[in-house]
Design a protein around this motif. Structure first.
Motif, PDB file in Angstrom:
ATOM      1  N   ALA A 264       0.830  -1.211   0.000  1.00  0.00           N
ATOM      2  CA  ALA A 264       0.000   0.000   0.000  1.00  0.00           C
ATOM      3  C   ALA A 264       0.864   1.261   0.000  1.00  0.00           C
ATOM      4  O   ALA A 264       0.568   2.227  -0.728  1.00  0.00           O
ATOM      5  CB  ALA A 264      -0.923  -0.002   1.214  1.00  0.00           C
ATOM      6  N   THR A 265       1.933   1.252   0.778  1.00  0.00           N
ATOM      7  CA  THR A 265       2.821   2.420   0.817  1.00  0.00           C
ATOM      8  C   THR A 265       3.489   2.632  -0.530  1.00  0.00           C
ATOM      9  O   THR A 265       3.562   3.759  -1.033  1.00  0.00           O
ATOM     10  CB  THR A 265       3.878   2.254   1.926  1.00  0.00           C
ATOM     11  OG1 THR A 265       3.212   2.059   3.179  1.00  0.00           O
ATOM     12  CG2 THR A 265       4.791   3.466   2.012  1.00  0.00           C
ATOM     13  N   SER A 266       3.961   1.554  -1.139  1.00  0.00           N
ATOM     14  CA  SER A 266       4.625   1.661  -2.440  1.00  0.00           C
ATOM     15  C   SER A 266       3.683   2.213  -3.503  1.00  0.00           C
ATOM     16  O   SER A 266       4.049   3.126  -4.255  1.00  0.00           O
ATOM     17  CB  SER A 266       5.165   0.290  -2.865  1.00  0.00           C
ATOM     18  OG  SER A 266       5.790   0.369  -4.122  1.00  0.00           O
TER      19      SER A 266
ATOM     20  N   VAL B 105      10.917   9.994  -4.185  1.00  0.00           N
ATOM     21  CA  VAL B 105      10.420   9.579  -2.870  1.00  0.00           C
ATOM     22  C   VAL B 105      10.047   8.098  -2.910  1.00  0.00           C
ATOM     23  O   VAL B 105      10.422   7.313  -2.021  1.00  0.00           O
ATOM     24  CB  VAL B 105       9.211  10.443  -2.442  1.00  0.00           C
ATOM     25  CG1 VAL B 105       8.595   9.933  -1.151  1.00  0.00           C
ATOM     26  CG2 VAL B 105       9.634  11.896  -2.307  1.00  0.00           C
ATOM     27  N   TRP B 106       9.299   7.710  -3.927  1.00  0.00           N
ATOM     28  CA  TRP B 106       8.938   6.292  -4.076  1.00  0.00           C
ATOM     29  C   TRP B 106      10.196   5.433  -4.186  1.00  0.00           C
ATOM     30  O   TRP B 106      10.296   4.392  -3.550  1.00  0.00           O
ATOM     31  CB  TRP B 106       8.057   6.099  -5.324  1.00  0.00           C
ATOM     32  CG  TRP B 106       7.877   4.669  -5.669  1.00  0.00           C
ATOM     33  CD1 TRP B 106       6.970   3.806  -5.137  1.00  0.00           C
ATOM     34  CD2 TRP B 106       8.661   3.923  -6.607  1.00  0.00           C
ATOM     35  NE1 TRP B 106       7.140   2.553  -5.689  1.00  0.00           N
ATOM     36  CE2 TRP B 106       8.173   2.607  -6.591  1.00  0.00           C
ATOM     37  CE3 TRP B 106       9.717   4.224  -7.449  1.00  0.00           C
ATOM     38  CZ2 TRP B 106       8.707   1.600  -7.394  1.00  0.00           C
ATOM     39  CZ3 TRP B 106      10.249   3.231  -8.245  1.00  0.00           C
ATOM     40  CH2 TRP B 106       9.737   1.930  -8.208  1.00  0.00           C
ATOM     41  N   SER B 107      11.160   5.858  -4.983  1.00  0.00           N
ATOM     42  CA  SER B 107      12.395   5.102  -5.174  1.00  0.00           C
ATOM     43  C   SER B 107      13.156   4.938  -3.866  1.00  0.00           C
ATOM     44  O   SER B 107      13.707   3.866  -3.584  1.00  0.00           O
ATOM     45  CB  SER B 107      13.280   5.793  -6.207  1.00  0.00           C
ATOM     46  OG  SER B 107      14.514   5.125  -6.318  1.00  0.00           O
ATOM     47  N   PHE B 108      13.201   5.978  -3.048  1.00  0.00           N
ATOM     48  CA  PHE B 108      13.882   5.886  -1.755  1.00  0.00           C
ATOM     49  C   PHE B 108      13.220   4.822  -0.891  1.00  0.00           C
ATOM     50  O   PHE B 108      13.894   3.993  -0.271  1.00  0.00           O
ATOM     51  CB  PHE B 108      13.879   7.242  -1.049  1.00  0.00           C
ATOM     52  CG  PHE B 108      14.658   7.239   0.233  1.00  0.00           C
ATOM     53  CD1 PHE B 108      16.041   7.301   0.213  1.00  0.00           C
ATOM     54  CD2 PHE B 108      14.007   7.164   1.457  1.00  0.00           C
ATOM     55  CE1 PHE B 108      16.772   7.290   1.391  1.00  0.00           C
ATOM     56  CE2 PHE B 108      14.732   7.148   2.642  1.00  0.00           C
ATOM     57  CZ  PHE B 108      16.118   7.207   2.611  1.00  0.00           C
ATOM     58  N   PHE B 109      11.895   4.815  -0.871  1.00  0.00           N
ATOM     59  CA  PHE B 109      11.175   3.807  -0.084  1.00  0.00           C
ATOM     60  C   PHE B 109      11.461   2.396  -0.594  1.00  0.00           C
ATOM     61  O   PHE B 109      11.785   1.495   0.181  1.00  0.00           O
ATOM     62  CB  PHE B 109       9.660   4.082  -0.114  1.00  0.00           C
ATOM     63  CG  PHE B 109       8.857   3.019   0.570  1.00  0.00           C
ATOM     64  CD1 PHE B 109       8.834   2.936   1.947  1.00  0.00           C
ATOM     65  CD2 PHE B 109       8.143   2.078  -0.165  1.00  0.00           C
ATOM     66  CE1 PHE B 109       8.106   1.937   2.595  1.00  0.00           C
ATOM     67  CE2 PHE B 109       7.424   1.082   0.456  1.00  0.00           C
ATOM     68  CZ  PHE B 109       7.407   1.019   1.849  1.00  0.00           C
TER      69      PHE B 109
END
Length: 186
Positions: free
Chosen positions: A116-118, A129-133
């Motif tokens: 869900a976060t991704s 930001v997505w890539s860092f996660f």
């Protein structure tokens, strides 16, 4: 000599686990620098395709893990972690059976939260930001989950089972034995 080669291979695998995701993130950061919106055209489409493949891969892995763990929680089935504990230790106590079922639920929640976060970050934040996660935080979050489960095991169980990481890896990779048989056949 073989042990030295095996140890080298393990170290290289660990370095790759840490380095490759970081390099992917740095590549995404570098190709996104100065591009608040990716321009179409060949370079933009290549960047978009690269990131989309990474996203679909990440979502597929966590979706597959969630589905695999969740399907074992159906009534009349041993939870996946319960089946693994039985395979590692033989028959287990009722206390450990309840605990391992709850751990399977906890991993399902973890996988769902990661997924869900991704997806949320991918669609509603800058790609960096997505890539860092996905590339930087993913593995440390998995490690934190393992450590949290281990601490819970030590606190919640009167006589927690102890096993090495090597034993767990050997059990998971030994595909000759089925991991689970339906409870009704016992």
């Amino acid at each position: 000599m073989r042990r030295t080669e095996a140890a080298r291979a393990r170290i290289l695998a660990l370095v790759a686990l840490g380095t490759v995701p970081l390099l992917l993130h740095l590549l995404i950061v570098e190709t996104s620098r100065g591009h608040h919106d990716w321009h179409l055209g060949i370079p933009g489409l290549v960047r978009l395709g690269f990131v989309t493949v990474l996203a679909i891969t990440h979502w597929s892995i966590y979706g597959g893990l969630l589905l695999t763990f969740a399907l074992t929680l159906r009534p009349g089935r041993d939870a996946l972690i319960t089946a693994m504990a039985c395979r590692l230790h033989g028959p287990i106590s009722p206390e450990l059976e309840v605990y391992t079922r709850r751990v399977t639920w906890a991993w399902c929640c973890f996988f769902a939260a990661q997924l869900a976060t991704s997806v949320t970050l991918f669609f509603f934040t800058p790609v960096v930001v997505w890539s860092f996660f996905v590339n930087v935080l993913d593995l440390p979050l998995v490690v934190v989950m393992f450590l949290a489960e281990y601490r819970c095991r030590l606190r919640c169980l009167r006589n927690p089972p102890r096993h090495s990481l090597t034993e767990i890896i050997r059990m998971v990779t030994d595909v000759r034995k089925p991991l689970e048989e339906p409870t009704s056949l016992r």
